[in-house]
Scaffold this motif. Structure first.
Motif, PDB file in Angstrom:
ATOM      1  N   SER A 466       0.851  -1.183   0.000  1.00 37.64           N
ATOM      2  CA  SER A 466       0.000   0.000   0.000  1.00 37.64           C
ATOM      3  C   SER A 466       0.891   1.240   0.000  1.00 37.64           C
ATOM      4  N   TYR A 467       0.732   2.112  -1.007  1.00 35.20           N
ATOM      5  CA  TYR A 467       1.570   3.292  -1.182  1.00 35.20           C
ATOM      6  C   TYR A 467       0.773   4.556  -0.892  1.00 35.20           C
ATOM      7  N   LYS A 468       1.480   5.553  -0.265  1.00 35.67           N
ATOM      8  CA  LYS A 468       0.877   6.855  -0.032  1.00 35.67           C
ATOM      9  C   LYS A 468       1.992   7.888   0.106  1.00 35.67           C
ATOM     10  N   CYS A 469       1.606   9.169   0.050  1.00 38.56           N
ATOM     11  CA  CYS A 469       2.596  10.248   0.143  1.00 38.56           C
ATOM     12  C   CYS A 469       2.143  11.278   1.166  1.00 38.56           C
ATOM     13  N   LYS A 470       3.130  12.010   1.691  1.00 39.00           N
ATOM     14  CA  LYS A 470       2.885  13.155   2.560  1.00 39.00           C
ATOM     15  C   LYS A 470       3.641  14.345   2.000  1.00 39.00           C
ATOM     16  N   VAL A 471       3.120  15.554   2.263  1.00 37.09           N
ATOM     17  CA  VAL A 471       3.781  16.768   1.779  1.00 37.09           C
ATOM     18  C   VAL A 471       4.020  17.706   2.949  1.00 37.09           C
ATOM     19  N   LYS A 472       5.083  18.495   2.811  1.00 39.09           N
ATOM     20  CA  LYS A 472       5.368  19.520   3.816  1.00 39.09           C
ATOM     21  C   LYS A 472       5.989  20.709   3.112  1.00 39.09           C
ATOM     22  N   ARG A 473       5.985  21.851   3.838  1.00 36.63           N
ATOM     23  CA  ARG A 473       6.613  23.056   3.320  1.00 36.63           C
ATOM     24  C   ARG A 473       7.235  23.776   4.507  1.00 36.63           C
ATOM     25  N   GLY A 474       8.542  23.981   4.472  1.00 34.24           N
ATOM     26  CA  GLY A 474       9.207  24.495   5.661  1.00 34.24           C
ATOM     27  C   GLY A 474       9.277  23.397   6.696  1.00 34.24           C
ATOM     28  N   ASN A 475       9.003  23.763   7.939  1.00 32.85           N
ATOM     29  CA  ASN A 475       9.032  22.789   9.023  1.00 32.85           C
ATOM     30  C   ASN A 475       7.633  22.341   9.440  1.00 32.85           C
ATOM     31  N   VAL A 476       6.642  22.735   8.656  1.00 30.22           N
ATOM     32  CA  VAL A 476       5.253  22.430   9.024  1.00 30.22           C
ATOM     33  C   VAL A 476       4.660  21.480   7.998  1.00 30.22           C
ATOM     34  N   PHE A 477       4.083  20.360   8.486  1.00 27.48           N
ATOM     35  CA  PHE A 477       3.373  19.450   7.588  1.00 27.48           C
ATOM     36  C   PHE A 477       2.012  20.047   7.283  1.00 27.48           C
ATOM     37  N   LYS A 478       1.644  19.995   5.973  1.00 31.90           N
ATOM     38  CA  LYS A 478       0.319  20.512   5.622  1.00 31.90           C
ATOM     39  C   LYS A 478      -0.673  19.354   5.616  1.00 31.90           C
ATOM     40  N   PRO A 479      -0.979  18.694   4.503  1.00 29.76           N
ATOM     41  CA  PRO A 479      -1.854  17.532   4.624  1.00 29.76           C
ATOM     42  C   PRO A 479      -1.079  16.404   5.294  1.00 29.76           C
ATOM     43  N   THR A 480      -1.752  15.624   6.124  1.00 32.19           N
ATOM     44  CA  THR A 480      -1.059  14.542   6.811  1.00 32.19           C
ATOM     45  C   THR A 480      -0.606  13.477   5.838  1.00 32.19           C
ATOM     46  N   GLN A 481      -1.489  13.094   4.914  1.00 29.17           N
ATOM     47  CA  GLN A 481      -1.098  12.092   3.931  1.00 29.17           C
ATOM     48  C   GLN A 481      -2.167  12.005   2.853  1.00 29.17           C
ATOM     49  N   SER A 482      -1.801  11.373   1.736  1.00 26.52           N
ATOM     50  CA  SER A 482      -2.762  11.139   0.661  1.00 26.52           C
ATOM     51  C   SER A 482      -3.495   9.829   0.925  1.00 26.52           C
ATOM     52  N   GLU A 483      -4.492   9.542   0.091  1.00 26.03           N
ATOM     53  CA  GLU A 483      -5.130   8.234   0.153  1.00 26.03           C
ATOM     54  C   GLU A 483      -4.151   7.175  -0.358  1.00 26.03           C
ATOM     55  N   ALA A 484      -4.305   5.945   0.126  1.00 25.64           N
ATOM     56  CA  ALA A 484      -3.376   4.868  -0.216  1.00 25.64           C
ATOM     57  C   ALA A 484      -3.776   4.210  -1.535  1.00 25.64           C
ATOM     58  N   ILE A 485      -2.777   3.732  -2.262  1.00 28.15           N
ATOM     59  CA  ILE A 485      -2.966   2.956  -3.495  1.00 28.15           C
ATOM     60  C   ILE A 485      -2.324   1.592  -3.278  1.00 28.15           C
ATOM     61  N   ALA A 486      -3.121   0.522  -3.516  1.00 31.30           N
ATOM     62  CA  ALA A 486      -2.615  -0.838  -3.330  1.00 31.30           C
ATOM     63  C   ALA A 486      -2.110  -1.380  -4.659  1.00 31.30           C
ATOM     64  N   ILE A 487      -0.936  -1.969  -4.642  1.00 30.12           N
ATOM     65  CA  ILE A 487      -0.334  -2.564  -5.837  1.00 30.12           C
ATOM     66  C   ILE A 487       0.044  -4.008  -5.502  1.00 30.12           C
ATOM     67  N   LYS A 488      -0.397  -4.954  -6.386  1.00 33.22           N
ATOM     68  CA  LYS A 488      -0.070  -6.356  -6.200  1.00 33.22           C
ATOM     69  C   LYS A 488       0.870  -6.788  -7.318  1.00 33.22           C
ATOM     70  N   ILE A 489       1.959  -7.461  -6.955  1.00 33.27           N
ATOM     71  CA  ILE A 489       2.963  -7.907  -7.914  1.00 33.27           C
ATOM     72  C   ILE A 489       3.022  -9.435  -7.889  1.00 33.27           C
ATOM     73  N   GLU A 490       2.859 -10.078  -9.083  1.00 34.88           N
ATOM     74  CA  GLU A 490       3.001 -11.527  -9.195  1.00 34.88           C
ATOM     75  C   GLU A 490       4.190 -11.852 -10.097  1.00 34.88           C
ATOM     76  N   GLU A 491       4.705 -13.088  -9.923  1.00 31.21           N
ATOM     77  CA  GLU A 491       5.809 -13.527 -10.757  1.00 31.21           C
ATOM     78  C   GLU A 491       5.360 -13.634 -12.216  1.00 31.21           C
ATOM     79  N   ARG A 492       6.183 -13.230 -13.110  1.00 32.65           N
ATOM     80  CA  ARG A 492       5.896 -13.329 -14.535  1.00 32.65           C
ATOM     81  C   ARG A 492       6.005 -14.808 -14.942  1.00 32.65           C
ATOM     82  N   PRO A 493       5.010 -15.383 -15.757  1.00 33.74           N
ATOM     83  CA  PRO A 493       5.054 -16.804 -16.124  1.00 33.74           C
ATOM     84  C   PRO A 493       6.305 -17.134 -16.927  1.00 33.74           C
ATOM     85  N   GLN A 494       6.729 -18.393 -16.778  1.00 31.12           N
ATOM     86  CA  GLN A 494       7.976 -18.852 -17.388  1.00 31.12           C
ATOM     87  C   GLN A 494       7.697 -19.551 -18.715  1.00 31.12           C
ATOM     88  N   ALA A 495       8.426 -19.208 -19.750  1.00 33.95           N
ATOM     89  CA  ALA A 495       8.361 -19.914 -21.036  1.00 33.95           C
ATOM     90  C   ALA A 495       9.345 -21.085 -21.008  1.00 33.95           C
TER      91      ALA A 495
END
Length: 701
Positions: A466-495
């Motif tokens: 699950s991936y997400k990002c946070k942003v800041k400017r200076g020493n103050v965080f603005k939004p706490t974080q973005s919504e999460a994106i889920a990524i699933k990785i499977e093995e590529r089939p073998q020839a």
């Protein structure tokens, strides 16, 4: 009587005339032929003269007198204080007088032939003085003299007169000066040093005078100093210079661009400058009626217009969010010493809990902003300790948002399921303002990434999450974080490559059939590669390899491809067709050799049977001994071995097909079980059949 009168008259005339001419008298007597003896007149009184020119004499000086009387037959005697000296000449010379020679000198004359002695001459008093020491003075009493000034030195002896003078500079005689005054009309540096003098008369020299010093130096170069504290001068300001030189008797002149100004004081003050006062200032110092100094150092004056300050942000953004901080700067370009005052919306900014202004006002800091900090900010500057005030700067608008923005995360390509070796790019966006710093997280763990994108060029199974990002400017965080994106990785089939050509087929064909398979539920197209080079003409699952299309017999690989994910499979392991084709050729060669070998052995045995020389009847072996037993064959060194002879001859005459491509002769051997039909009936149930060394088996009933 007449003669007596004449003689008396002549003598009287001679005495009155001051003459003592005995020879004339004698001649007169002779002329008058006077035979009678006449009375002698009184001898003439000598005259004493001092031959030295001066009346006063000094120790070691020479003194000379002369005693004068008419006639040549006179002798002389000299007296000092009426005491006779041991001198008989008309001259009395004392080469070096001292105080013992003081006294009253006189002389007398004597006529020895007549025993006549004159009266004493006039007297001359002699007083011997101690050797004098002259004094030396100078016309100028300045301790320091300057080049081109004149000076006189005077040497004075208080006693006597008629002196000549000798001058010395640093102990060396000055040859061109002999008067009591030595004048240097224009002095220079070589004239510096010590001067003294001596007086002389004839060969007599006085003592040396004391020394007097002359110091010649260039006039001091004055130092120009700017007395105002600042280097940049603005219109209507006061400007003041000082000209400094050692000594109190100097006067001054001022110059701008080498042109003289009407000032003669050590200070030059300009109460209100403008652009006409720009230029290069210098000064000179003057010693009245004596010397002028060189130009002082120079000071360039440039009159500036009063600058206008500028306001700029020290942070990267002017649109900010609640609780965020911002810094503004007010500065004059190329100037210093200013103190600044801040205004917001034409009202002076007041320092508070969240608003700070620095020691000189050049920086305005808002540590935690709110909507009340919105506005147009400006400033002006004033020079401390000076009467210079600038105009207001231009306005800088600061905007404060009402709420905090949100960050969004975008995946490219958009796929929830991906396979190994795929690439994926995640980007984080904030729809307002700028200057954001981004941080990336996977399953709440921080990722090493910079910027608003996170790229994975070749994913692996462990990249699933699950991936997400946070942003800041200076020493103050603005939004706490973005919504999460889920990524699933499977093995590529073998020839996988499968060899479809069977071993039986290898004897009947000269080609190989290869098949590429991907074991999953998707339908696939295929791409074939010969030693990593793509074969454009081969795209199906089967690929035929022949000596014509691959004489070098390269390794082959394949890969599955399709339109949907996964777009391609893993590459198969390479299959080398070279070994397969080589083994097939070897098997065919061996099979041919075995076939023809068996035929040759059979024909050889028949020929041996028919063409062998018959033995004597009594020598014929029993029928039972027609064939040698295995034991006899093994024990007999002369036993025939036609198979060995055949195989050996075949090996020497092997065809090229039995030779590998590397040039070596195949060394494979194969045991050949040979059973002929006519020998099957001969075989019994005996188990004593063994193999001899030739590969033939004999059977005994």
């Amino acid at each position: 009587m007449w003669l007596l009168k004449v003689f008396s008259l002549a003598c009287l005339t001679a005495v009155c005339a001051g003459q003592d001419d005995s020879h004339a008298v004698t001649r007169t007597i002779q002329e008058n032929e006077l035979v009678t003896t006449k009375p002698q007149p009184d001898p003439p009184t000598p005259i004493l003269q001092r031959l030295t020119k001066w009346s006063d004499v000094f120790e070691t000086e020479e003194l000379q007198f002369r005693c004068e009387v008419n006639g040549t037959e006179w002798t002389y005697s000299w007296y000092k204080n009426n005491e006779k000296l041991h001198e008989e000449q008309s001259l009395l010379t004392i080469s070096s007088v001292d105080h013992t020679h003081e006294g009253q000198y006189s002389c007398k004359t004597h006529l020895k032939s007549k025993g006549v002695e004159s009266e004493s001459s006039n007297t001359v008093d002699v007083k011997v003085y101690t050797k004098p020491k002259p004094t030396v003075t100078r016309s100028s009493d300045y301790a320091m003299m300057y080049p081109k000034e004149p000076i006189d030195f005077t040497c004075k002896v208080d006693v006597s007169s008629e002196w000549e003078y000798v001058w010395y500079h640093n102990g060396t005689e000055i040859s061109d000066s002999s008067s009591e005054k030595h004048t240097i009309h224009t002095i220079g540096h070589p004239d510096s040093g010590k001067y003294h003098c001596k007086a002389k008369r004839g060969s007599f020299y006085t003592e040396a005078s004391g020394t007097i010093n002359l110091q010649v130096s260039d006039p001091p170069t004055p130092i120009l100093r700017r007395l105002t504290k600042w280097l940049d001068v603005f219109k209507n300001e006061e400007l003041q210079f000082g000209c400094e030189v050692n000594g109190a008797e100097w006067t001054y002149s001022w110059y701008k661009n080498k042109e003289k100004l009407h000032e003669d004081q050590s200070l030059l003050t300009i109460s209100s400058v403008d652009h006409t006062h720009e230029g290069q200032y210098s000064c000179k110092a003057h010693l009245k009626s004596r010397v002028d100094s060189e130009f002082s150092n120079t000071d360039d004056v440039k009159v500036y217009e009063i600058p206008v300050p500028s306001v700029r942000p020290l942070t990267q953004w002017l649109d900010i969010f609640p609780t965020e901080g911002v810094q503004l700067s007010c500065r004059m370009q190329g100037s210093s010493g200013w103190k600044y005052t801040w205004y917001k919306n034409a009202e002076k900014v007041q320092v508070g809990k969240t608003v700070k202004i620095e020691n000189d006002g050049s920086r305005l800091t808002i540590s935690s902003s709110s909507t009340s900090d919105r506005g147009k900010y400006s400033c002006f500057g004033k020079l401390e300790d000076r009467s210079v005030i600038s105009s207001f700067s231009s306005n800088l608008t600061l905007y404060v948002y009402d709420t905090i923005p949100k960050a969004t995360i975008v995946q490219n390509p958009k796929a929830s399921l991906m396979h190994t070796e795929d690439w994926v790019s995640l980007s984080c966006h904030v729809n307002v303002s700028s200057g954001w710093d981004y941080m990336w997280f996977k399953d709440e763990s921080s990722l090493v990434s910079s910027g608003n994108t996170h790229n994975i060029s070749s994913v692996v199974v462990s990249d699933s999450g699950s991936y997400k990002c946070k942003v800041k400017r200076g020493n103050v965080f603005k939004p706490t974080q973005s919504e999460a994106i889920a990524i699933k990785i499977e093995e590529r089939p073998q020839a996988e490559i499968i060899l479809q050509t069977k071993w039986l087929d290898a004897f009947a064909t000269d080609s190989l059939a290869l098949k590429c398979e991907v074991k999953d539920e998707n339908s696939w197209n295929f791409t074939w590669f010969m030693e990593n080079d793509k074969l454009e003409e081969s795209t199906s699952e089967r690929h035929i390899v022949t000596p014509n299309n691959d004489p070098e017999q390269h390794p082959y690989t394949c890969q599955g491809v399709r339109q949907g994910r996964p777009f391609y499979s893993k590459m198969s392991a390479p299959l080398k067709t070279k070994n397969l084709l080589l083994k097939r050729r070897i098997l065919l060669s061996i099979s041919g050799l075995l076939f023809f070998g068996i035929i040759a052995i059979f024909l050889g045995c028949i020929a041996l049977k028919f063409f062998r020389k018959p033995a004597a009847e009594n020598e014929l072996p029993d029928e039972n001994d027609l064939f040698l037993s295995m034991t006899k064959t093994k024990d007999s060194p002369d036993g025939p071995c036609p198979l060995v002879e055949f195989i050996t001859e075949a090996s020497l005459k092997a065809s090229p097909k039995a030779v590998e491509e590397n040039g070596e002769i195949c060394s494979e051997t194969t045991s050949l079980p040979i059973i002929l039909e006519e020998n099957q009936a001969v075989m019994t149930d005996t188990n004593n059949a063994t193999e001899n060394g030739c590969g033939l088996v004999s059977f005994k009933a």
